[in-house]
Design an enzyme around this catalytic site. Sequence first.
Site, PDB file in Angstrom:
ATOM      1  N   HIS A   1     -17.646  56.195  61.934  1.00  7.47           N
ATOM      2  CA  HIS A   1     -16.587  55.695  63.253  1.00  7.47           C
ATOM      3  C   HIS A   1     -15.793  54.754  62.113  1.00  7.47           C
ATOM      4  CE1 HIS A   1     -14.404  52.320  65.617  1.00  7.47           C
ATOM      5  NE2 HIS A   1     -14.841  51.962  64.132  1.00  7.47           N
TER       6      HIS A   1
ATOM      7  N   ASP B   1      13.334  72.922  58.710  1.00 12.66           N
ATOM      8  CA  ASP B   1      11.143  72.943  58.843  1.00 12.66           C
ATOM      9  C   ASP B   1      11.048  71.925  58.070  1.00 12.66           C
ATOM     10  OD1 ASP B   1       7.961  73.500  59.358  1.00 12.66           O
ATOM     11  OD2 ASP B   1       9.407  75.676  60.633  1.00 12.66           O
TER      12      ASP B   1
ATOM     13  N   TRP C   1     -19.332  53.696  55.289  1.00 15.43           N
ATOM     14  CA  TRP C   1     -18.271  54.816  54.625  1.00 15.43           C
ATOM     15  C   TRP C   1     -17.773  54.632  53.955  1.00 15.43           C
ATOM     16  CZ3 TRP C   1     -12.975  55.182  53.781  1.00 15.43           C
ATOM     17  CH2 TRP C   1     -12.605  53.236  53.073  1.00 15.43           C
TER      18      TRP C   1
ATOM     19  N   SER D   1      -6.809  68.947  52.806  1.00 12.58           N
ATOM     20  CA  SER D   1      -5.174  68.746  53.333  1.00 12.58           C
ATOM     21  C   SER D   1      -4.618  67.638  52.751  1.00 12.58           C
ATOM     22  CB  SER D   1      -6.270  68.683  55.007  1.00 12.58           C
ATOM     23  OG  SER D   1      -5.643  67.908  55.824  1.00 12.58           O
ATOM     24  N   SER D   2      -4.876  66.104  53.052  1.00 11.92           N
ATOM     25  CA  SER D   2      -3.792  65.255  52.741  1.00 11.92           C
ATOM     26  C   SER D   2      -2.785  65.723  51.914  1.00 11.92           C
ATOM     27  CB  SER D   2      -4.423  63.855  52.892  1.00 11.92           C
ATOM     28  OG  SER D   2      -5.437  63.891  53.380  1.00 11.92           O
TER      29      SER D   2
ATOM     30  N   HIS E   1      -8.201  50.922  47.753  1.00 13.33           N
ATOM     31  CA  HIS E   1      -7.075  49.868  48.135  1.00 13.33           C
ATOM     32  C   HIS E   1      -5.699  50.490  48.082  1.00 13.33           C
ATOM     33  CE1 HIS E   1      -5.902  46.294  49.803  1.00 13.33           C
ATOM     34  NE2 HIS E   1      -4.559  46.563  49.109  1.00 13.33           N
TER      35      HIS E   1
ATOM     36  N   GLU F   1      -4.689  53.099  49.372  1.00 13.96           N
ATOM     37  CA  GLU F   1      -5.819  54.035  51.094  1.00 13.96           C
ATOM     38  C   GLU F   1      -5.546  53.343  52.109  1.00 13.96           C
ATOM     39  OE1 GLU F   1      -6.271  56.939  51.601  1.00 13.96           O
ATOM     40  OE2 GLU F   1      -7.115  56.765  54.516  1.00 13.96           O
TER      41      GLU F   1
ATOM     42  N   TYR G   1      -3.153  51.004  52.085  1.00 16.66           N
ATOM     43  CA  TYR G   1      -1.801  51.125  52.146  1.00 16.66           C
ATOM     44  C   TYR G   1      -0.741  52.531  52.564  1.00 16.66           C
ATOM     45  CZ  TYR G   1      -1.648  46.173  50.810  1.00 16.66           C
ATOM     46  OH  TYR G   1      -2.231  45.481  50.387  1.00 16.66           O
TER      47      TYR G   1
ATOM     48  N   SER H   1       9.683  49.895  61.730  1.00 14.04           N
ATOM     49  CA  SER H   1      11.377  49.497  62.158  1.00 14.04           C
ATOM     50  C   SER H   1      12.323  50.943  62.137  1.00 14.04           C
ATOM     51  CB  SER H   1      11.231  49.979  59.669  1.00 14.04           C
ATOM     52  OG  SER H   1      10.575  49.191  59.238  1.00 14.04           O
TER      53      SER H   1
ATOM     54  N   HIS I   1     -10.853  43.652  44.742  1.00 12.47           N
ATOM     55  CA  HIS I   1     -11.109  42.415  45.757  1.00 12.47           C
ATOM     56  C   HIS I   1     -12.140  42.846  46.401  1.00 12.47           C
ATOM     57  CE1 HIS I   1      -6.858  43.791  47.959  1.00 12.47           C
ATOM     58  NE2 HIS I   1      -8.110  44.029  47.929  1.00 12.47           N
ATOM     59  N   HIS I   2     -12.351  43.937  47.192  1.00  8.19           N
ATOM     60  CA  HIS I   2     -13.271  44.347  47.604  1.00  8.19           C
ATOM     61  C   HIS I   2     -14.706  44.200  47.058  1.00  8.19           C
ATOM     62  CE1 HIS I   2     -10.350  46.516  50.508  1.00  8.19           C
ATOM     63  NE2 HIS I   2      -9.735  46.744  49.186  1.00  8.19           N
TER      64      HIS I   2
ATOM     65  N   THR J   1       4.919  41.914  51.431  1.00  7.08           N
ATOM     66  CA  THR J   1       4.988  42.449  53.179  1.00  7.08           C
ATOM     67  C   THR J   1       5.189  41.280  54.105  1.00  7.08           C
ATOM     68  OG1 THR J   1       2.302  42.928  52.535  1.00  7.08           O
ATOM     69  CG2 THR J   1       2.559  42.914  54.634  1.00  7.08           C
TER      70      THR J   1
ATOM     71  N   LYS K   1       8.524  42.087  55.019  1.00  6.43           N
ATOM     72  CA  LYS K   1       8.981  43.465  55.932  1.00  6.43           C
ATOM     73  C   LYS K   1       8.563  42.502  56.918  1.00  6.43           C
ATOM     74  CE  LYS K   1       7.597  47.785  54.117  1.00  6.43           C
ATOM     75  NZ  LYS K   1       8.956  48.140  55.223  1.00  6.43           N
TER      76      LYS K   1
ATOM     77  N   ARG L   1     -22.391  42.158  59.123  1.00  7.49           N
ATOM     78  CA  ARG L   1     -21.969  43.702  59.468  1.00  7.49           C
ATOM     79  C   ARG L   1     -23.117  44.367  59.996  1.00  7.49           C
ATOM     80  NH1 ARG L   1     -17.132  45.805  55.090  1.00  7.49           N
ATOM     81  NH2 ARG L   1     -17.260  47.652  56.823  1.00  7.49           N
TER      82      ARG L   1
END
Lengths: 184, 526
Positions: free
Chosen positions: B78, B107, B143, B170-171, B254, B256, B258, B269, B303-304, B329, B332, B451
Site C-alpha cells: 500500500h 511540447d 515500504w 522513470s522519475s 525526506h 521525497e 516534499y 496556488s 528526525h525519522h 510552510t 505559504k 502501527r
Amino acid sequence: MATGKSSTLTKLVIVALGMFGFGFALVPFYYKICEVTGINSGDEQSLVKNTQVDTSRWVTIEFDANTNEGLPWQFKTTQRSVRVHPGQLVQVEYEVANHSDHAIVGQAVPSYGPARAGAFFKKIECFCFTPQTLAAGERRQMPVLFVLDPSIDKDLHTITLSYTFFNTDPRAQTARLPEKVPHV
Amino acid sequence: MSDAAHAHDAHGHHAQPTGIMRWLTTTNHKDIGSLYLWFSFFMLFVAGSMALLIRSELFEPGMQLMRPDFFNELTTMHGLLMIFTVIMPAFTGFANWQVPLMIGAPDMAFPRMNNWSFWLLPVAAIMLLGSFWLPGGAVAGGWTMYPPLFIQGGVSYDLTILSVHIMGLSSIMGSINIITTILNMRAPGLALMKMPMFVWTWLITAYLLIATMPVLAGAVTMLLTDRNFGTHFFNAAGGGDPVMFQHIFWFFGHPEVYILILPAFGIISQIIPTFSRKPLFGYASMVYATASIAILSFTVWAHHMFAVGMPVAAQLFFMFSTMLIAVPTGVKVFNWVATMWKGSMTFETPMLFAIAFVCLFTIGGFSGLVLALAPVDIQLQDTYYVVAHFHYVLVSGALFSIFAGIYYWLPKWTGHMYNEALGKTHFWLSVIGMNTIFFPMHFLGLAGMPRRIPDYALQFTGFNQIATVGAFIFGFSQLLFLVLVLKTIKSGAKATDQVWEGAEGLEWTVPSPAPYHTFETAPVVK
C-alpha cells in the site's frame, strides 16, 4: 534551441550520476563521522558506564580464609586486602586444594567484621553460592565478584570478609553446618 | 535523442498510428499526461483496495480475515504503490499536460524520452504487484525497506529492488524533461519570476528528484548486492551497519516527502487566486518559500530515526532544522489565506478541495511539528499518531490537491464542464470520510497503538471501528469520482476557453478542449 536543450540534458545527467555516486560515498562518510565523533564504537555502546562509584572515599577490605576441622582442604586468599571505592566492581580470587584421597563436597559460609558491614556487600558471583565438589588432589581458583554499596556507613573504613569451608557430609563434621546457610 | 525529437517536432502532423499503438508510441505531451493520470487513477484503486483490506482486518481485535504475513505484505505494498505509482505519476501527469500549456511551449523538450518515462512505470508496477504470487509472497518489511528484514526476504524482495530502480529511472528521466522544458522552452517574455506557481513548484520538485532518486537507487543497489553478491553494507554479521541504511534512505526519503507535496502547493496556488478573483498574494515570497523548503529538506532526515539513537547534539540539530521548515510552510499558508482575504470568492469543487487542502494539510503540518520534538517522537515512534500525521499530509494534502487540479483543468482537457452537484457530493464524502479515518488515529497513537500490526488491544476497538467505517466511505466515494470523470469526457456543458471567470494564464488562451498541438508558434508574454 536544440543546443540549449542538449547542454541542459548533459548537465542534469551528470548531476544524476553524481548523486548516484554520492549515495555510495555516504558509506565511508558515515563511518568517518562515527569514528570522529566516537558515536558507534563498540566500547562506548556495549559497556555501560558505572556512575555509582563514590571516588571520594576509600574502604579497605581484608580477606580471611578458614576450613572447619572436619574438612581436609587447604583454603587461602590470593591477596590479603584490597583498597576500593564504594560502588566499584571488585573481583578477588581464593584458592582451594583437596589434600585427601577422595572427592569431598564443601560449602563456604561468609562472615563479616564488623557484622553490620555484611548488609552493604552486593555479591554478584561467589563460590559460596553453591556447594563445591573437589576431586582427590584437585586445586582450584575461585572468584568473588562484588560491589560495596555506596550508601555504606561513613565510619566503616576497614572491613574483614571471612570465609569458612565446612564439609557437607554430616558425619565428618565436628562443628555443625548452620541449619540454614545465611543468604549471601 | 534531441535530434530525433527535433525532427519529430518539425514534421508535426504525420500519420498517427491508431488503437494501442497510438498510446504505446505517442510522444505528445497531452497523450502522455493522460496516460500518467489514468495509470495513477487505476493504481489508486489497486492500492486503495489494499487499504480497505487492512482496515477490514483492523475492524476488530484478533485475526479475522488474513494471515499476519499477508497483512504485512498489504501495508508494505500500500505504501510503495501509493507513493511511487499514485501520487508521483499523478503529479507528473499534471506536469506533462500543464507545463507546456502554461509556458507556451509546443511540447516537452524530449518527447521520446517522455514516452519512455511513462512506459517504464507499468512495467515496474507489474513487477511489484506480480510478487504477490511468488513463493513467500510480496515484500512485507515495510515500504522503507529497512535491513535486516529486507536482506532476509525471498525473491520478491529482489523484484521490488528492481522495480524501485525502474521507477527511479522513470522519475529521473521525467524530471530531466521537465527542467529542460522549463529552462529552455518558455514563451518569449516569460521570465522565471513571471512563471505560474505550478511551474515553479515543479521546477524545484524536479531538481529534488534528480538529487535524491539516485541516492535511493544507490541504497537499494547496496541492498541488492548485500542480498546476492556477498557485500556487507548493512549486514551486521559481516561488519556492516543496518542503521546506516536508515541514514541513506532518509537522505532520499525526506526530500521525497516534499517531492510529494510541492507540486500540490503549486496546484493550490493556481486554484485559490482563480476562485478568489485576485492575483496570488506574495508571489515572490511563495517562490522563495518553496526553494527554502527544498533546500532545508536535505538537512532534516534524521528526525525519522530519533529512536535508533544518536547524540543529543544531533537530536537537537535535526529537531530545530525540522521546526525551521514550518516557517516557509507557514509563509505559504499565510499567502493562501491572504489571497482569499477580501476576494470575490466562489466555491466550485476545485476551490472546495483547495480550501480543504489548506485546513487539513495544516493539521498534518502541526502533528508533524509535534513529532519533530525528539523527546515526544521517542514516545510516538511507530504509533498510529505517525500514521495519522502522514495521511493528513498525503491524503488531504497531496491527493486532495490532485482532485482539485483534476476538477480545475478537466474542462480544459475534455472541453466539457463536469457535473458540479456530483463534484460537490464527491468532495463532501471525501472530506468527511478522510477525517473519519484519520482523525481518530491521533488518539490511537497517543494511547500507544503501534502501527503495522494486524491485531490490537481491546481498548482500541472503538476508534478502529470508526476509522474502518470512514475508510469505506472514502474508498467507495472515489467510484463517484471515476463516474464523474468518465461522464465529463463523454458529455457535459460546453466549456469556454477561459473556463473559470477568474482564471489567468496561457493555458486559458487555447481552445477547450485543448487541441492536440498547441503553441506551435510561441505566444508573446508581455
